[in-house]
Write a protein that holds these residues in place. Structure first.
Motif, PDB file in Angstrom:
ATOM      1  N   PRO A  82       1.045  -1.310  -0.012  1.00  0.00           N
ATOM      2  CA  PRO A  82       0.067  -0.001   0.018  1.00  0.00           C
ATOM      3  C   PRO A  82       0.866   1.218  -0.036  1.00  0.00           C
ATOM      4  CG  PRO A  82      -0.741  -1.170   1.984  1.00  0.00           C
ATOM      5  CD  PRO A  82       0.461  -2.236   1.353  1.00  0.00           C
ATOM      6  N   ARG A  83       2.045   1.222   0.565  1.00  0.00           N
ATOM      7  CA  ARG A  83       2.810   2.628   0.715  1.00  0.00           C
ATOM      8  C   ARG A  83       3.248   2.976  -0.752  1.00  0.00           C
ATOM      9  NH1 ARG A  83       4.107   3.914   5.628  1.00  0.00           N
ATOM     10  NH2 ARG A  83       5.994   5.544   5.234  1.00  0.00           N
ATOM     11  N   SER A  84       3.164   2.108  -1.501  1.00  0.00           N
ATOM     12  CA  SER A  84       3.928   2.342  -2.665  1.00  0.00           C
ATOM     13  C   SER A  84       3.162   2.014  -4.115  1.00  0.00           C
ATOM     14  CB  SER A  84       5.183   1.303  -3.047  1.00  0.00           C
ATOM     15  OG  SER A  84       5.979   1.582  -2.016  1.00  0.00           O
ATOM     16  N   PHE A  85       1.893   2.115  -3.544  1.00  0.00           N
ATOM     17  CA  PHE A  85       0.948   1.799  -5.072  1.00  0.00           C
ATOM     18  C   PHE A  85       0.205   3.065  -5.875  1.00  0.00           C
ATOM     19  CE2 PHE A  85      -3.110   0.089  -6.988  1.00  0.00           C
ATOM     20  CZ  PHE A  85      -2.484  -0.614  -7.738  1.00  0.00           C
ATOM     21  N   LYS A  86      -0.346   4.118  -4.634  1.00  0.00           N
ATOM     22  CA  LYS A  86      -0.876   5.189  -5.342  1.00  0.00           C
ATOM     23  C   LYS A  86      -1.262   6.067  -4.199  1.00  0.00           C
ATOM     24  CE  LYS A  86      -2.837   8.232  -8.041  1.00  0.00           C
ATOM     25  NZ  LYS A  86      -1.897   9.223  -8.625  1.00  0.00           N
ATOM     26  N   ASP A  87      -0.667   7.354  -4.316  1.00  0.00           N
ATOM     27  CA  ASP A  87      -1.074   8.272  -3.264  1.00  0.00           C
ATOM     28  C   ASP A  87      -1.910   9.374  -3.799  1.00  0.00           C
ATOM     29  OD1 ASP A  87      -0.653  10.266  -1.180  1.00  0.00           O
ATOM     30  OD2 ASP A  87       1.018  11.178  -2.022  1.00  0.00           O
ATOM     31  N   SER A  88      -2.947   9.569  -2.755  1.00  0.00           N
ATOM     32  CA  SER A  88      -4.114  10.394  -3.382  1.00  0.00           C
ATOM     33  C   SER A  88      -3.994  11.708  -2.634  1.00  0.00           C
ATOM     34  CB  SER A  88      -5.439   9.661  -2.984  1.00  0.00           C
ATOM     35  OG  SER A  88      -5.574   9.824  -1.421  1.00  0.00           O
ATOM     36  N   ASN A  89      -3.140  12.106  -1.696  1.00  0.00           N
ATOM     37  CA  ASN A  89      -3.115  13.451  -1.170  1.00  0.00           C
ATOM     38  C   ASN A  89      -2.088  14.148  -0.939  1.00  0.00           C
ATOM     39  OD1 ASN A  89      -2.185  11.699   0.847  1.00  0.00           O
ATOM     40  ND2 ASN A  89      -3.309  12.204   2.727  1.00  0.00           N
ATOM     41  N   ALA A  90      -1.036  13.778  -1.679  1.00  0.00           N
ATOM     42  CA  ALA A  90       0.168  14.551  -1.829  1.00  0.00           C
ATOM     43  C   ALA A  90       1.064  14.279  -0.768  1.00  0.00           C
ATOM     44  CB  ALA A  90      -0.198  15.726  -2.230  1.00  0.00           C
ATOM     45  N   ASP A  91       1.010  13.330   0.332  1.00  0.00           N
ATOM     46  CA  ASP A  91       1.911  13.292   1.406  1.00  0.00           C
ATOM     47  C   ASP A  91       3.046  12.404   0.898  1.00  0.00           C
ATOM     48  OD1 ASP A  91       0.702  10.812   1.590  1.00  0.00           O
ATOM     49  OD2 ASP A  91       0.334  11.106   3.787  1.00  0.00           O
TER      50      ASP A  91
ATOM     51  N   GLY B 171       1.534   5.895  -0.400  1.00  0.00           N
ATOM     52  CA  GLY B 171       0.459   5.540  -0.999  1.00  0.00           C
ATOM     53  C   GLY B 171      -0.822   5.164   0.245  1.00  0.00           C
ATOM     54  N   ASP B 172      -2.065   5.077  -0.349  1.00  0.00           N
ATOM     55  CA  ASP B 172      -3.197   5.237   0.800  1.00  0.00           C
ATOM     56  C   ASP B 172      -4.314   4.321  -0.005  1.00  0.00           C
ATOM     57  OD1 ASP B 172      -4.200   7.203  -0.951  1.00  0.00           O
ATOM     58  OD2 ASP B 172      -3.021   8.546  -0.006  1.00  0.00           O
ATOM     59  N   ILE B 173      -5.177   4.234   1.040  1.00  0.00           N
ATOM     60  CA  ILE B 173      -6.374   3.669   0.590  1.00  0.00           C
ATOM     61  C   ILE B 173      -7.306   4.448  -0.642  1.00  0.00           C
ATOM     62  CG2 ILE B 173      -8.875   2.673   1.155  1.00  0.00           C
ATOM     63  CD1 ILE B 173      -7.707   2.324   3.838  1.00  0.00           C
ATOM     64  N   GLN B 174      -7.316   5.625  -0.559  1.00  0.00           N
ATOM     65  CA  GLN B 174      -8.105   6.376  -1.795  1.00  0.00           C
ATOM     66  C   GLN B 174      -7.321   6.315  -3.068  1.00  0.00           C
ATOM     67  OE1 GLN B 174     -10.850   7.511  -2.162  1.00  0.00           O
ATOM     68  NE2 GLN B 174     -11.560   7.413  -0.022  1.00  0.00           N
ATOM     69  N   GLY B 175      -5.957   6.129  -3.080  1.00  0.00           N
ATOM     70  CA  GLY B 175      -5.277   5.846  -3.944  1.00  0.00           C
ATOM     71  C   GLY B 175      -5.524   4.463  -4.605  1.00  0.00           C
ATOM     72  N   ILE B 176      -5.656   3.507  -3.848  1.00  0.00           N
ATOM     73  CA  ILE B 176      -5.857   2.232  -4.562  1.00  0.00           C
ATOM     74  C   ILE B 176      -7.413   2.032  -5.025  1.00  0.00           C
ATOM     75  CG2 ILE B 176      -6.436  -0.244  -3.903  1.00  0.00           C
ATOM     76  CD1 ILE B 176      -4.421  -0.132  -1.518  1.00  0.00           C
ATOM     77  N   ILE B 177      -8.374   3.025  -4.300  1.00  0.00           N
ATOM     78  CA  ILE B 177      -9.794   3.124  -4.889  1.00  0.00           C
ATOM     79  C   ILE B 177      -9.765   3.755  -6.224  1.00  0.00           C
ATOM     80  CG2 ILE B 177     -11.903   4.259  -4.612  1.00  0.00           C
ATOM     81  CD1 ILE B 177     -11.530   3.837  -1.626  1.00  0.00           C
ATOM     82  N   SER B 178      -8.746   4.703  -6.526  1.00  0.00           N
ATOM     83  CA  SER B 178      -8.843   5.395  -7.623  1.00  0.00           C
ATOM     84  C   SER B 178      -8.108   4.523  -8.836  1.00  0.00           C
ATOM     85  CB  SER B 178      -7.868   6.559  -7.592  1.00  0.00           C
ATOM     86  OG  SER B 178      -6.335   6.382  -7.313  1.00  0.00           O
ATOM     87  N   LYS B 179      -7.618   3.327  -8.515  1.00  0.00           N
ATOM     88  CA  LYS B 179      -7.079   2.605  -9.244  1.00  0.00           C
ATOM     89  C   LYS B 179      -8.025   1.034  -9.573  1.00  0.00           C
ATOM     90  CE  LYS B 179      -3.817   4.967 -10.667  1.00  0.00           C
ATOM     91  NZ  LYS B 179      -3.765   5.810 -11.721  1.00  0.00           N
ATOM     92  N   LEU B 180      -8.866   0.882  -9.141  1.00  0.00           N
ATOM     93  CA  LEU B 180      -9.872  -0.052  -9.130  1.00  0.00           C
ATOM     94  C   LEU B 180     -10.249  -0.568 -10.665  1.00  0.00           C
ATOM     95  CD1 LEU B 180     -12.307   0.132  -5.903  1.00  0.00           C
ATOM     96  CD2 LEU B 180     -10.215  -1.419  -6.223  1.00  0.00           C
ATOM     97  N   ASP B 181     -10.518   0.377 -11.380  1.00  0.00           N
ATOM     98  CA  ASP B 181     -10.819  -0.049 -12.752  1.00  0.00           C
ATOM     99  C   ASP B 181      -9.429  -0.399 -13.553  1.00  0.00           C
ATOM    100  OD1 ASP B 181     -13.417   0.844 -12.411  1.00  0.00           O
ATOM    101  OD2 ASP B 181     -12.898   2.946 -13.242  1.00  0.00           O
ATOM    102  N   TYR B 182      -8.332  -0.006 -12.988  1.00  0.00           N
ATOM    103  CA  TYR B 182      -7.025  -0.899 -13.467  1.00  0.00           C
ATOM    104  C   TYR B 182      -7.017  -1.861 -13.195  1.00  0.00           C
ATOM    105  CZ  TYR B 182      -2.055  -1.881 -13.935  1.00  0.00           C
ATOM    106  OH  TYR B 182      -1.081  -2.546 -14.116  1.00  0.00           O
ATOM    107  N   LEU B 183      -7.090  -2.488 -11.963  1.00  0.00           N
ATOM    108  CA  LEU B 183      -7.097  -3.803 -11.603  1.00  0.00           C
ATOM    109  C   LEU B 183      -8.080  -4.749 -12.298  1.00  0.00           C
ATOM    110  CD1 LEU B 183      -6.566  -3.198  -7.882  1.00  0.00           C
ATOM    111  CD2 LEU B 183      -4.889  -3.837  -9.313  1.00  0.00           C
ATOM    112  N   GLN B 184      -9.326  -4.354 -12.300  1.00  0.00           N
ATOM    113  CA  GLN B 184     -10.323  -5.068 -13.341  1.00  0.00           C
ATOM    114  C   GLN B 184      -9.861  -4.888 -14.595  1.00  0.00           C
ATOM    115  OE1 GLN B 184     -14.111  -2.875 -13.261  1.00  0.00           O
ATOM    116  NE2 GLN B 184     -15.103  -5.154 -13.176  1.00  0.00           N
ATOM    117  N   ASP B 185      -9.314  -4.027 -15.098  1.00  0.00           N
ATOM    118  CA  ASP B 185      -8.997  -4.049 -16.697  1.00  0.00           C
ATOM    119  C   ASP B 185      -7.691  -5.226 -16.901  1.00  0.00           C
ATOM    120  OD1 ASP B 185      -8.750  -3.285 -19.337  1.00  0.00           O
ATOM    121  OD2 ASP B 185      -6.988  -2.188 -18.751  1.00  0.00           O
ATOM    122  N   LEU B 186      -6.957  -5.211 -15.851  1.00  0.00           N
ATOM    123  CA  LEU B 186      -5.765  -6.084 -15.857  1.00  0.00           C
ATOM    124  C   LEU B 186      -6.193  -7.462 -15.770  1.00  0.00           C
ATOM    125  CD1 LEU B 186      -2.701  -6.790 -15.842  1.00  0.00           C
ATOM    126  CD2 LEU B 186      -3.029  -6.356 -12.994  1.00  0.00           C
ATOM    127  N   GLY B 187      -7.402  -7.741 -15.024  1.00  0.00           N
ATOM    128  CA  GLY B 187      -7.936  -8.999 -15.164  1.00  0.00           C
ATOM    129  C   GLY B 187      -7.825  -9.950 -13.765  1.00  0.00           C
TER     130      GLY B 187
END
Ligand code: TEU
Ligand code: CA
Length: 553
Positions: free
Chosen positions: A16-25, A28-44
């Motif tokens: 999680p620390r290294s996946f996607k940061d959503s608030n510029a600190d 990486g964080d949970i909102q970052g992962i949420i913003s990439k859910l479509d990506y994960l689905q697309d990957l399959g």
């Protein structure tokens, strides 16, 4: 062979620390992962293993938990976690959480109470012992260097920590500890998660009364002294009977010290313990007497032999998990392949191995775009506690020269796999609008998802294609595995299903090879090289060429 959803899943590990940061600190964080859910689905992928997101002082990046019931504020809130889980489920993706219960943080309430005095209700939540002859209770060393015992000045006693001194080991002999852990399990399962990845689970039962170890090397120390303790099966089975069996979930235990001869004791269905283990035998390749920074040479065929042995030992009665990297070891393309001249070919070849071998595949974040190891200029730029502790022990306090140590870090250090995900070539690789908590791999200007998505021939496209080929393909998932060759770095095997059978050909070297086909009629279904000539009797294979054929006759 019993069919189960978790055997058919393609797993994806998020650090999680290294996946996607959503608030510029920069974290990486949970909102970052949420913003990439479509990506994960697309990957399959259809099963996520999420690294620890609980409250933690981050001595070991979340593997030192101070509160099992709270989300670390730097990752977000419980409401955001619920949103993540719902978002995954809405896309047909399951979620397993990291469960770290061999130890807690020293800042966990239990430890704070335990260390307050010699005589309190929480004292035996951990292992406290008197020293021997002015030193620690025995000669055990920690996974991260130094003695596994820490002196507590206040009480004059030592406590056990198989990892850092901020990760005291829980005393599972104490039924109250076991009950508390079962409450944690229930809490998360009642939220609707789909299972757990259990951190160092074979370590939870200690060999009492802590006699000195006599081991020739680190791997033996782990297997014979730390892992597979006398009550380990009783404890895991207790979790199963009292909690796990009541949910439709999957459990995978991380298995340092578990060998092909002990694995089925954990995962054979009649044992009522775990579904799978992440065996670490291949990950420990190259470990010398003193562990991973004491690097010894090994060959790629050693990796193949281990995978084959595990398949032979397990697959009739249990089920393997197949992975070639994770957050503790090097990037797969750098470790097992050639990440300079043949990065594309190697990344796709190993994808082929992961997704066509027998077992549930687990992809570590970034492998699907061929991310590589990194070389930071100086030790100051490293974050990983394992790397820093051993630097102190071997270089500062010991006699290893710095260059030798750094060579091992470049090869095997854990920060190789913890640099932020490379989403695009903008500043900070699209990972954060701030300063990343760990430096990026400077190659993000070349290696990033957006660059991959701009081409039909890309590592990402290859993964996506192969994942969808595997999905629902029961012959490939459950089919028998027969190895035809592993010599000369030519790895060839068949997967024989009820209807269809496949032939997989992997040329695992930076040189050409030839192979005489054992079949008269085959059809190419997957390939990582352009322009395959029509089936011919003798295949001419290019460096790191990977081919999957459907066998017709
Ligand atoms: O790893 C256990 C383990 O075997 C590793 O410590 C391994 O030996 C080492 O990382 C090799 O470099 C688990 C987690 O995956 C790891 O991240 C944690 O640091 C560790 O447990 C303690 O919780
Ligand atoms: Ca953040």
């Amino acid at each position: 062979m019993n069919k189960n959803w978790w055997k058919e899943s393609v797993m994806y590990q998020i650090y999680p620390r290294s996946f996607k940061d959503s608030n510029a600190d920069g974290i990486g964080d949970i909102q970052g992962i949420i913003s990439k859910l479509d990506y994960l689905q697309d990957l399959g992928v259809d099963l996520i293993w999420l690294g620890p997101i609980y409250d933690s002082p981050n001595d070991d990046n979340g593997y030192d938990i101070s509160d099992y019931y709270n989300i670390h504020p730097e990752f977000g809130t419980m409401a955001e976690f619920d949103e993540l889980l719902a978002g995954l489920h809405a896309r047909g993706i399951k979620l397993i959480m990291d469960l770290v219960v061999n130890h807690t943080s020293d800042e966990h309430e239990w430890f704070e109470k335990s260390s307050a005095s010699i005589d309190n209700d929480y004292r035996d939540y951990y292992f406290w012992r008197d020293g021997v002859n002015g030193g620690p209770p025995n000669n055990w060393t920690s996974f991260f260097g130094g003695s596994a015992w820490q002196l507590d000045e206040k009480s004059g006693q030592y406590y056990l920590h198989l990892f850092t001194k901020k990760q005291p080991d829980l005393n599972w002999e104490n039924p109250k500890v076991r009950q508390d852990i079962k409450n944690v399990l229930k809490f998360w399962l009642d939220k609707g998660i789909d299972g757990f990845r259990m951190d160092v689970i074979p370590l939870i039962s200690k060999r009492l009364p802590f006699q000195d170890a006599e081991a020739r090397n680190f791997s033996e120390l782990v297997e014979k002294y730390y892992s597979n303790g006398p009550k380990v099966h009783q404890y895991i089975n207790e979790m199963y009977e009292d909690v796990l069996q009541h949910y439709d979930i999957m459990t995978v235990g991380e298995g340092p010290g578990i060998s092909t001869s002990t694995a089925l004791n954990y995962i054979s269905p009649d044992r009522r313990e775990l579904n799978m283990i992440f065996q670490l035998e291949h990950m420990f390749l190259g470990f010398g007497e003193k562990g991973k920074f004491d690097q010894q040479p090994y060959e790629l065929v050693d990796l193949l032999n281990i995978l084959i042995n595990w398949d032979e030992a397990i697959s009739e009665k249990g089920w393997n998990n197949i992975f070639l990297d994770n957050h503790d070891f090097a990037r797969l393309v750098s470790r097992w392949g050639n990440d300079r001249e043949y990065r594309y070919e190697c990344a796709t070849l190993f994808a082929t191995l992961l997704l066509t071998f027998r077992g549930t595949p687990c992809i570590y974040q970034g492998s699907e775009i061929g991310m590589t190891n990194v070389k930071f200029d100086s030790i100051e730029e490293y974050n990983d506690v394992e790397t820093l502790n051993f630097y102190q022990e071997f270089v500062v306090d010991g006699d290893m020269d710095e260059a030798t140590f750094m060579k091992a870090v470049y090869k095997e250090g854990r920060d190789n796999v913890r640099t932020p995900f490379q989403w695009n070539d903008s500043d900070s690789a699209g990972f954060t609008d701030g300063k990343p908590w760990l430096k990026l791999n400077p190659n993000y200007d070349q290696i990033n998802l957006e660059a991959d998505q701009a081409h039909s021939k890309s590592i990402f496209a290859f993964y996506k294609n192969l994942i969808s080929f595997r999905k629902g393909n029961e012959d490939l998932i459950y089919g028998d595995l027969k190895v035809l060759q592993k010599e000369d770095n030519l790895f060839i095997y068949e997967r024989r299903g009820e209807q269809d059978s496949y032939l997989v050909i992997l040329n695992m070297k930076s040189a050409n090879a030839k192979y005489k086909l054992p079949h008269s009629k085959i059809e190419l279904v997957q390939s990582n090289c352009d322009g395959f000539p029509n089936p011919i009797e003798v295949l001419h294979l290019r460096p790191w060429e990977a081919l999957v054929f459907k066998i017709i006759e």
